[in-house]
Design an enzyme around this catalytic site. Structure first.
Site, PDB file in Angstrom:
ATOM      1  N   ARG A  84       0.924  -1.178   0.023  1.00 28.55           N
ATOM      2  CA  ARG A  84       0.087  -0.112  -0.111  1.00 28.55           C
ATOM      3  C   ARG A  84       0.748   1.171   0.122  1.00 28.55           C
ATOM      4  NH1 ARG A  84      -4.617   0.089   4.750  1.00 28.55           N
ATOM      5  NH2 ARG A  84      -2.803   0.743   5.732  1.00 28.55           N
ATOM      6  N   LYS A 186      -2.727   6.504   1.555  1.00 29.00           N
ATOM      7  CA  LYS A 186      -2.461   6.897   2.844  1.00 29.00           C
ATOM      8  C   LYS A 186      -1.629   7.973   2.864  1.00 29.00           C
ATOM      9  CE  LYS A 186      -2.645   4.544   7.203  1.00 29.00           C
ATOM     10  NZ  LYS A 186      -4.029   4.523   7.445  1.00 29.00           N
ATOM     11  N   GLU A 222     -16.298   6.519   4.215  1.00 31.09           N
ATOM     12  CA  GLU A 222     -15.531   6.076   5.491  1.00 31.09           C
ATOM     13  C   GLU A 222     -15.536   7.197   6.326  1.00 31.09           C
ATOM     14  OE1 GLU A 222     -11.497   4.969   5.163  1.00 31.09           O
ATOM     15  OE2 GLU A 222     -11.137   6.177   3.289  1.00 31.09           O
TER      16      GLU A 222
HETATM   17  C1  LIG Z   1      -5.020   3.789   7.607  1.00 34.22           C
HETATM   18  C2  LIG Z   1      -6.564   4.154   7.507  1.00 34.22           C
HETATM   19  C3  LIG Z   1      -7.580   3.102   7.443  1.00 34.22           C
HETATM   20  C4  LIG Z   1      -7.374   1.978   8.270  1.00 34.22           C
HETATM   21  O1  LIG Z   1      -6.338   0.988   7.376  1.00 34.22           O
HETATM   22  P1  LIG Z   1      -5.780  -0.242   8.201  1.00 34.22           P
HETATM   23  O2  LIG Z   1      -4.754  -0.828   7.143  1.00 34.22           O
HETATM   24  O3  LIG Z   1      -6.834  -1.283   8.369  1.00 34.22           O
HETATM   25  O4  LIG Z   1      -5.093   0.357   9.387  1.00 34.22           O
HETATM   26  C5  LIG Z   1      -8.840   3.498   6.984  1.00 34.22           C
HETATM   27  N1  LIG Z   1      -9.126   4.597   6.476  1.00 34.22           N
HETATM   28  C6  LIG Z   1      -8.024   5.643   6.228  1.00 34.22           C
HETATM   29  C7  LIG Z   1      -8.361   6.720   5.582  1.00 34.22           C
HETATM   30  C8  LIG Z   1      -6.760   5.317   6.675  1.00 34.22           C
HETATM   31  O5  LIG Z   1      -5.901   6.364   6.596  1.00 34.22           O
END
Ligand SMILES: *Cc1c(COP(=O)(O)O)cnc(C)c1O
Length: 343
Positions: A84, A186, A222
């Site tokens: 990722r 991210k 989300e």
């Molecule tokens: C990091 C993150 C998540 C959660 O991802 P995980 O891999 O499960 O920790 C969900 N939404 C956003 C916007 C994130 O930055």
């Protein structure tokens, strides 16, 4: 092997930064990454005009190391974080950090800070924060030519400290991510623009924002930092499908757990907000909490109260939570490749 742990009250730790002994650093210059090193220096000294400061050219990851029931120190699916980070970097024109080297950096940092890995049963974990940033001076808008990859560790406390408390969410009037934007990577930039929205929500007494898709404001996306998971009244697990949400590793793992361990139907699909009122359970998925139950969602005064209530997790959410944390802690046999042993 005996190792003296740091004198920390693991149970009372929050989610804050505590400096640990060593962190990993590698620099990218003249088109290549150097060999990398561990350092005790927690500070980053950069030119005032560094790309990261001017145009926010930076991406990050988050994962945790913890102690299993049988005393091993492990991390959970770090290969997916490596992958990722590469996707995030690509989108911001940052050169990829090799995935095998990412895993090696995780191993080096956790090993070097093993005294900070909380003991099994404390609920605390060693949170790992890998990130990359443009480091050379950039004033005209263009990608930097020099970068740094860093990975530090900080011990964090149990997420559900005073027990589980279902969250109350607000349907936000702000958007998190545009179609074809950067919602699926991210990057700090997605968080910078969420700060005003979350402060606003907190001031109004809500725990989190639920963002809808920016284009039509009809489908569930989300929160600022966690993916949604719903359970329908006929016990089907459903998660939102969208190109502008971050592909949570926890959510993807929970979907697999639902199917393979709990024998439930699970589906990733577009979820109209209109359907949310008919759901039996709702939770937020992310590394920090695994699943935080949602008790209530408020859409401009209209309340949606889930049958699971405001005092506990819903029954399916709880099973998912217990199964995935059981897999992580080594109590339940993990699917091939999920648990990466460090020492
Ligand atoms: C990091 C993150 C998540 C959660 O991802 P995980 O891999 O499960 O920790 C969900 N939404 C956003 C916007 C994130 O930055």
């Amino acid at each position: 092997m005996f190792m003296q742990k740091k004198d920390i009250d693991w149970g009372s730790l929050g989610f804050g930064y505590i400096q640990t002994d060593k962190r990993y650093v590698s620099d990218f210059k003249d088109g290549k990454w150097d060999e990398g090193r561990l350092t005790e220096d927690a500070n980053v000294v950069l030119n005032e005009c560094a790309g990261v400061f001017q145009y926010a050219q930076t991406v990050f990851e988050g994962l945790k190391a913890y102690t299993t029931e049988d005393g091993r120190i492990v991390t959970f699916r770090p290969d997916l974080n490596a992958e990722r980070l590469e996707q995030s970097a690509k989108r911001l024109e940052i050169p990829a950090f090799p995935r095998d080297r990412f895993i090696d950096a995780v191993k080096q940092v956790v090993s070097a800070n093993a005294a900070y890995v909380p003991p099994f049963g404390s609920g605390a974990t060693l949170y790992l924060r890998p990130y990359m940033m443009g480091t050379n001076p950039v004033i005209g808008v263009k990608p930097a030519t020099e970068y740094q990859f860093r990975l530090f560790a900080t011990p964090v406390g149990p997420y559900f400290k005073g027990g589980v408390k279902p969250l109350t969410l607000k349907v936000s009037d702000f958007d998190r991510a545009a179609p074809c934007g950067t919602g699926n990577i991210k990057a700090g930039l997605n968080y910078a623009m969420s700060l005003h929205a979350i402060v606003t929500a907190h001031n109004e007494g809500f725990d989190e924002n639920m963002y809808l898709d920016a284009k039509t404001r009809t489908n569930v996306e989300e929160t600022g930092g966690a993916n949604f998971l719903f359970v329908t009244k006929d016990n089907k697990v459903v998660t939102p499908k969208s190109d502008s949400i971050l592909p949570s590793i926890t959510r993807r793992s929970l979907v697999q757990v639902a199917k393979e361990y709990l024998g439930l139907e699970a589906e990733e699909r577009v979820i109209p907000f209109e359907e949310v009122k008919d759901m039996a359970e709702c939770g937020l998925c992310g590394t920090a909490a695994v699943i935080s139950p949602v008790g209530k969602i408020v859409d401009h005064g209209k309340e949606i109260c889930f049958p699971s209530g405001m005092t506990d997790m819903g029954p399916i959410t709880k099973k998912l939570y217990e199964t995935l944390t059981g897999i992580q802690m080594g109590k339940i046999k993990a699917p091939e490749g999920w648990i990466y042993e460090i020492m």
